[in-house]
Scaffold this motif. Structure first.
Motif, PDB file in Angstrom:
ATOM      1  N   TYR A 166       0.884  -1.166   0.000  1.00 44.49           N
ATOM      2  CA  TYR A 166       0.000   0.000   0.000  1.00 44.49           C
ATOM      3  C   TYR A 166       0.922   1.216   0.000  1.00 44.49           C
ATOM      4  CZ  TYR A 166      -4.497   2.330   0.620  1.00 44.49           C
ATOM      5  OH  TYR A 166      -5.618   3.093   0.428  1.00 44.49           O
ATOM      6  N   ASN A 167       0.718   2.203   0.831  1.00 45.40           N
ATOM      7  CA  ASN A 167       1.573   3.384   0.778  1.00 45.40           C
ATOM      8  C   ASN A 167       2.846   3.248   1.609  1.00 45.40           C
ATOM      9  OD1 ASN A 167      -0.120   4.935  -0.925  1.00 45.40           O
ATOM     10  ND2 ASN A 167      -1.461   5.364   0.809  1.00 45.40           N
ATOM     11  N   ALA A 168       2.876   2.261   2.497  1.00 48.67           N
ATOM     12  CA  ALA A 168       3.987   2.123   3.429  1.00 48.67           C
ATOM     13  C   ALA A 168       4.870   0.920   3.081  1.00 48.67           C
ATOM     14  CB  ALA A 168       3.446   1.990   4.855  1.00 48.67           C
ATOM     15  N   GLY A 175       6.163   1.455  -0.209  1.00 49.58           N
ATOM     16  CA  GLY A 175       4.997   2.169  -0.702  1.00 49.58           C
ATOM     17  C   GLY A 175       5.355   3.547  -1.217  1.00 49.58           C
ATOM     18  N   SER A 176       4.414   4.184  -1.873  1.00 48.72           N
ATOM     19  CA  SER A 176       4.689   5.439  -2.570  1.00 48.72           C
ATOM     20  C   SER A 176       4.965   6.620  -1.647  1.00 48.72           C
ATOM     21  CB  SER A 176       3.512   5.785  -3.485  1.00 48.72           C
ATOM     22  OG  SER A 176       2.332   5.964  -2.735  1.00 48.72           O
ATOM     23  N   THR A 177       4.488   6.567  -0.403  1.00 48.40           N
ATOM     24  CA  THR A 177       4.697   7.703   0.494  1.00 48.40           C
ATOM     25  C   THR A 177       5.818   7.466   1.498  1.00 48.40           C
ATOM     26  OG1 THR A 177       2.934   6.929   1.982  1.00 48.40           O
ATOM     27  CG2 THR A 177       2.313   8.483   0.256  1.00 48.40           C
ATOM     28  N   VAL A 204       0.922  -2.672  -8.941  1.00 47.95           N
ATOM     29  CA  VAL A 204       1.916  -1.823  -8.270  1.00 47.95           C
ATOM     30  C   VAL A 204       1.419  -0.379  -8.120  1.00 47.95           C
ATOM     31  CG1 VAL A 204       3.920  -3.206  -8.910  1.00 47.95           C
ATOM     32  CG2 VAL A 204       3.092  -1.455 -10.501  1.00 47.95           C
ATOM     33  N   SER A 205       0.114  -0.189  -8.051  1.00 41.25           N
ATOM     34  CA  SER A 205      -0.458   1.162  -8.053  1.00 41.25           C
ATOM     35  C   SER A 205       0.079   2.048  -6.928  1.00 41.25           C
ATOM     36  CB  SER A 205      -1.977   1.083  -7.964  1.00 41.25           C
ATOM     37  OG  SER A 205      -2.515   0.434  -9.080  1.00 41.25           O
ATOM     38  N   HIS A 206       0.156   1.522  -5.713  1.00 40.38           N
ATOM     39  CA  HIS A 206       0.590   2.314  -4.563  1.00 40.38           C
ATOM     40  C   HIS A 206       2.064   2.137  -4.250  1.00 40.38           C
ATOM     41  CE1 HIS A 206      -3.241   3.812  -2.570  1.00 40.38           C
ATOM     42  NE2 HIS A 206      -3.727   3.037  -3.525  1.00 40.38           N
ATOM     43  N   CYS A 207       2.784   1.401  -5.057  1.00 43.65           N
ATOM     44  CA  CYS A 207       4.191   1.119  -4.774  1.00 43.65           C
ATOM     45  C   CYS A 207       5.067   2.337  -5.053  1.00 43.65           C
ATOM     46  CB  CYS A 207       4.688  -0.050  -5.623  1.00 43.65           C
ATOM     47  SG  CYS A 207       3.893  -1.626  -5.257  1.00 43.65           S
ATOM     48  N   GLY A 208       6.210   2.403  -4.350  1.00 43.66           N
ATOM     49  CA  GLY A 208       7.198   3.430  -4.621  1.00 43.66           C
ATOM     50  C   GLY A 208       7.835   3.234  -5.987  1.00 43.66           C
ATOM     51  N   ASP A 209       8.600   4.214  -6.404  1.00 41.78           N
ATOM     52  CA  ASP A 209       9.155   4.204  -7.760  1.00 41.78           C
ATOM     53  C   ASP A 209      10.057   3.005  -8.019  1.00 41.78           C
ATOM     54  OD1 ASP A 209       7.817   6.535  -8.312  1.00 41.78           O
ATOM     55  OD2 ASP A 209       9.557   7.849  -8.091  1.00 41.78           O
ATOM     56  N   ILE A 225      -0.805  -1.486 -13.403  1.00 41.71           N
ATOM     57  CA  ILE A 225      -1.007  -0.349 -12.514  1.00 41.71           C
ATOM     58  C   ILE A 225      -2.506  -0.107 -12.584  1.00 41.71           C
ATOM     59  CG2 ILE A 225      -0.534   2.097 -12.106  1.00 41.71           C
ATOM     60  CD1 ILE A 225       2.111   1.687 -13.681  1.00 41.71           C
ATOM     61  N   THR A 226      -3.253  -0.672 -11.660  1.00 42.30           N
ATOM     62  CA  THR A 226      -4.707  -0.660 -11.822  1.00 42.30           C
ATOM     63  C   THR A 226      -5.319   0.717 -11.618  1.00 42.30           C
ATOM     64  OG1 THR A 226      -5.117  -1.231  -9.496  1.00 42.30           O
ATOM     65  CG2 THR A 226      -4.922  -3.071 -11.072  1.00 42.30           C
ATOM     66  N   HIS A 227      -4.669   1.576 -10.809  1.00 46.32           N
ATOM     67  CA  HIS A 227      -5.261   2.886 -10.540  1.00 46.32           C
ATOM     68  C   HIS A 227      -4.186   3.891 -10.118  1.00 46.32           C
ATOM     69  CE1 HIS A 227      -5.140   0.809  -6.701  1.00 46.32           C
ATOM     70  NE2 HIS A 227      -5.427   1.920  -6.044  1.00 46.32           N
ATOM     71  N   SER A 228      -3.711   4.620 -11.080  1.00 42.50           N
ATOM     72  CA  SER A 228      -2.758   5.698 -10.818  1.00 42.50           C
ATOM     73  C   SER A 228      -2.815   6.659 -11.999  1.00 42.50           C
ATOM     74  CB  SER A 228      -1.347   5.146 -10.625  1.00 42.50           C
ATOM     75  OG  SER A 228      -0.447   6.175 -10.228  1.00 42.50           O
ATOM     76  N   ASN A 229      -2.041   7.740 -11.919  1.00 43.76           N
ATOM     77  CA  ASN A 229      -2.007   8.729 -12.994  1.00 43.76           C
ATOM     78  C   ASN A 229      -0.575   9.085 -13.353  1.00 43.76           C
ATOM     79  OD1 ASN A 229      -4.777   8.668 -13.139  1.00 43.76           O
ATOM     80  ND2 ASN A 229      -5.110  10.669 -12.208  1.00 43.76           N
ATOM     81  N   CYS A 230      -0.394  10.084 -14.182  1.00 44.83           N
ATOM     82  CA  CYS A 230       0.891  10.378 -14.809  1.00 44.83           C
ATOM     83  C   CYS A 230       1.599  11.540 -14.107  1.00 44.83           C
ATOM     84  CB  CYS A 230       0.683  10.727 -16.270  1.00 44.83           C
ATOM     85  SG  CYS A 230      -0.292   9.512 -17.183  1.00 44.83           S
ATOM     86  N   ARG A 231       2.777  11.259 -13.579  1.00 50.84           N
ATOM     87  CA  ARG A 231       3.531  12.293 -12.870  1.00 50.84           C
ATOM     88  C   ARG A 231       4.011  13.392 -13.811  1.00 50.84           C
ATOM     89  NH1 ARG A 231       7.869   9.785  -9.294  1.00 50.84           N
ATOM     90  NH2 ARG A 231       6.027   8.837  -8.350  1.00 50.84           N
ATOM     91  N   ALA A 232       4.067  13.100 -15.087  1.00 58.95           N
ATOM     92  CA  ALA A 232       4.454  14.132 -16.051  1.00 58.95           C
ATOM     93  C   ALA A 232       3.454  15.286 -16.061  1.00 58.95           C
ATOM     94  CB  ALA A 232       4.562  13.525 -17.449  1.00 58.95           C
TER      95      ALA A 232
END
Length: 372
Positions: A166-168, A175-177, A204-209, A225-232
């Motif tokens: 998840y985020n941790a 996780g991404s945060t 890997v939607s909530h995973c870190g880079d 990546i079932t649910h994320s968006n584009c950092r660009a």
């Protein structure tokens, strides 16, 4: 004089009128949709690869049978399949995951006039043919896998998709945060291998880079990546870099675009058009074959939750999530949102074939090649 040419000319004009005219298609919604949109949604396998059936923390919300109004809301939503998924974790991860699976399988069973559980991708096709809603069981964390054999055990209970973290930080990766991302761990490698062996989709939607990139490389099969968006388009830790999107697509994976407001745009207004900007970015970067939908919300969105539950939800995330006054975006926060999205895609110039791919065709291909 009536000639063959004049008849054909009149028929052509009528066809244009039918395809471009706007119609109030639903008694419970004043919004008008084009015949072109109605036809496309009718044809499509619409797969929301992160669409909780109901966002409600009260256990009684999943007991008994749904109301006739709720049933009609699902039947007319245009959505064929929901990836019904939550995040469990901590010391009670196994018990909480078992409770989640049991509660939702019971709810789907008691409401079998509306829903059907998914075992293979063919069940999504069958749900479409029978005008039912397919329910994919997934988890947004993999802390319930305490050993690699657990993957097969949960697969046999019905789980078809698992997000690595998840985020941790957990035993599989970061996780991404998290401030530091060490990538996929040795145990994470074992779990990814076990998921591939049984045919469970890696998410890997909530995973870190680094964890995201590692998972794409480690998995011999395409992942999601079932649910994320584009950092660009928006600098947010929960979003994915162009590098990750390119590598995901190179392995045959698919990315679902989410409608959570702070993942779509960092200023107001934040609308459906900005949501489509993220679809456009993926299409331009890697092609139409690698993008889909992962709304990350139920049919009504988050903002109409009971105030105490909404406060609890917001409070469970780190400040880096950057919640604003609203969580849902304008134009994608109601049960007929798929029709609005379809209209928006047509306005952008997408062909019907490409619209069908975005609405669910791409995820159907990925799921068909993953689930054994």
């Amino acid at each position: 004089m009536i000639t063959r040419r004049s008849v054909l000319k009149s028929a052509a004009a009528a066809t244009v009128l039918i395809n471009t005219g706007q119609y109030q298609a639903f008694a419970d919604s004043p919004v008008k949709y084009s015949a072109k949109t109605m036809r496309a949604v009718e044809r499509a396998l619409v797969i929301d690869m992160l669409g909780p059936l109901k966002i409600n923390f009260a256990p009684e919300a999943y007991a008994g049978r749904m109301t006739d109004a709720e049933a009609e809301m699902f039947r007319t939503s245009g959505i064929t399949a929901f990836h019904n998924s939550i995040g469990t974790g901590g010391p009670s991860a196994v018990e909480d995951t078992l409770s989640f699976i049991a509660a939702w399988q019971g709810y789907v069973g008691r409401n079998s006039h509306v829903f059907t559980l998914v075992n293979t991708a063919a069940d999504i096709d069958r749900a479409k043919a029978e005008r039912k809603v397919a329910v994919i069981t997934g988890l947004q964390n993999s802390e319930h896998f305490r050993k690699k054999e657990d993957v097969k055990a949960f697969y046999q209970l019905g789980q078809r998709c698992s997000q690595l973290t998840y985020n941790a930080q957990n035993l599989l990766g970061s996780g991404s945060t998290e401030r530091v991302d060490g990538g996929v761990t040795d145990f994470g490698v074992e779990i990814i291998q076990a998921m591939n062996e049984v045919g469970m989709l890696v998410d890997v939607s909530h995973c870190g880079d680094k964890t995201t990139l590692d998972a794409i490389e480690i998995s011999p099969k395409p992942i999601a990546i079932t649910h994320s968006n584009c950092r660009a388009l928006l600098d947010h830790p929960r979003l994915k870099s162009d590098e990750a999107i390119r590598k995901l697509a190179a392995k045959g994976g698919v990315m679902g675009i989410t409608a959570v407001r702070m993942f779509v745009r960092d200023k107001e207004p934040t609308t459906l058009e900005h949501f489509v900007d993220h679809i456009d970015h993926v299409v331009k970067l890697v092609g139409i074959e690698h993008v889909g939908i992962g709304s990350d919300a139920d049919l009504n969105g988050y903002d109409d939750m009971p105030p105490d539950q909404l406060k609890m939800l917001r409070g469970s995330y780190k400040a880096s999530y950057g919640f604003r006054d609203k969580i849902d975006i304008e134009g994608f926060d109601h049960p007929k949102k798929v029709f609005d999205l379809t209209e928006a895609l047509f306005r952008r110039g997408y062909s019907e074939q490409n619209v069908l791919a975005v609405l669910g065709g791409n995820f159907r291909r990925l799921l068909g090649s993953t689930w054994l």
